[in-house]
Design a protein around this motif. Sequence first.
Motif, PDB file in Angstrom:
ATOM      1  N   LEU A  68       0.919  -1.535  -0.139  1.00  0.00           N
ATOM      2  CA  LEU A  68      -0.341  -0.069   0.005  1.00  0.00           C
ATOM      3  C   LEU A  68       0.857   1.253   0.227  1.00  0.00           C
ATOM      4  CD1 LEU A  68      -2.508   1.499  -0.002  1.00  0.00           C
ATOM      5  CD2 LEU A  68      -2.214   1.313   2.717  1.00  0.00           C
ATOM      6  N   MET A  69       1.311   1.516  -1.327  1.00  0.00           N
ATOM      7  CA  MET A  69       1.748   2.768  -1.554  1.00  0.00           C
ATOM      8  C   MET A  69       1.199   3.924  -0.396  1.00  0.00           C
ATOM      9  SD  MET A  69       4.896   1.745  -2.009  1.00  0.00           S
ATOM     10  CE  MET A  69       5.904   3.193  -2.932  1.00  0.00           C
ATOM     11  N   ILE A  70       1.683   4.842   0.173  1.00  0.00           N
ATOM     12  CA  ILE A  70       1.345   6.804   0.376  1.00  0.00           C
ATOM     13  C   ILE A  70       1.760   7.505  -0.169  1.00  0.00           C
ATOM     14  CG2 ILE A  70      -0.242   8.462   2.555  1.00  0.00           C
ATOM     15  CD1 ILE A  70      -1.556   5.734   1.344  1.00  0.00           C
ATOM     16  N   ALA A  71       1.790   8.766  -0.347  1.00  0.00           N
ATOM     17  CA  ALA A  71       2.201  10.018  -0.431  1.00  0.00           C
ATOM     18  C   ALA A  71       2.570  10.370   0.873  1.00  0.00           C
ATOM     19  CB  ALA A  71       2.057  10.552  -1.747  1.00  0.00           C
ATOM     20  N   PHE A  72       4.623  10.412   0.425  1.00  0.00           N
ATOM     21  CA  PHE A  72       4.327  11.668   2.304  1.00  0.00           C
ATOM     22  C   PHE A  72       5.383  12.895   1.620  1.00  0.00           C
ATOM     23  CE2 PHE A  72       2.869   7.822   4.165  1.00  0.00           C
ATOM     24  CZ  PHE A  72       3.054   7.701   5.545  1.00  0.00           C
ATOM     25  N   CYS A  73       5.136  14.053   1.947  1.00  0.00           N
ATOM     26  CA  CYS A  73       5.764  15.459   2.171  1.00  0.00           C
ATOM     27  C   CYS A  73       7.141  14.610   2.965  1.00  0.00           C
ATOM     28  CB  CYS A  73       5.342  16.528   2.509  1.00  0.00           C
ATOM     29  SG  CYS A  73       6.015  17.720   2.554  1.00  0.00           S
ATOM     30  N   ASP A  74       8.254  15.205   2.258  1.00  0.00           N
ATOM     31  CA  ASP A  74       9.724  15.068   2.511  1.00  0.00           C
ATOM     32  C   ASP A  74      10.356  16.012   3.760  1.00  0.00           C
ATOM     33  OD1 ASP A  74       9.910  12.682   0.980  1.00  0.00           O
ATOM     34  OD2 ASP A  74      11.134  14.262  -0.949  1.00  0.00           O
ATOM     35  N   ASP A  75       9.718  17.389   3.591  1.00  0.00           N
ATOM     36  CA  ASP A  75      10.088  18.650   3.577  1.00  0.00           C
ATOM     37  C   ASP A  75       9.164  18.905   5.639  1.00  0.00           C
ATOM     38  OD1 ASP A  75      11.875  19.626   2.311  1.00  0.00           O
ATOM     39  OD2 ASP A  75      10.090  20.111   1.214  1.00  0.00           O
ATOM     40  N   CYS A  76       7.921  18.408   5.362  1.00  0.00           N
ATOM     41  CA  CYS A  76       7.374  18.151   6.652  1.00  0.00           C
ATOM     42  C   CYS A  76       6.353  16.773   7.528  1.00  0.00           C
ATOM     43  CB  CYS A  76       5.864  19.250   6.687  1.00  0.00           C
ATOM     44  SG  CYS A  76       4.247  18.621   5.851  1.00  0.00           S
TER      45      CYS A  76
END
Length: 129
Positions: A17-25
């Motif tokens: 299950l691939m979920i996008a995450f912000c690399d900064d916050c």
Amino acid sequence: MTAESTAFWSGGERGELMIAFCDDCARAVHPPQLVCPGCLSRSVTPRAVAGTGTVYTYTVNHQPWLPDMQVPFAIAVVDVDGAPGVRVTAPVDCADPATVRIGQRVTIAFEPAGDVWLPLWRPLNGEAA
């Protein structure tokens, strides 16, 4: 599929299950987007999460929308573990949809459909459903 959604729709081929995450916050971004809605960073990367969660709500469908559609079936909105604020809506793979309940623990599975892998939820640890 779009560039930002490809990981979500193709991760099932690997059982992820691939979920996008912000690399900064570090905010989970779902549905996947090119820009983080929290900090407006353009550095958003998909990553695999546990693939488990808790049923937030559900519905049982009794209407056969297509001639060969099997009814009844349950569709659940699930709070995804490891991705705060993310809910994924998908069918629940179970023998008796009347046994699905709010608070139930579930795990993800996938079903191929052409170029994409559709998510579906299954009861976790032998829970009824």
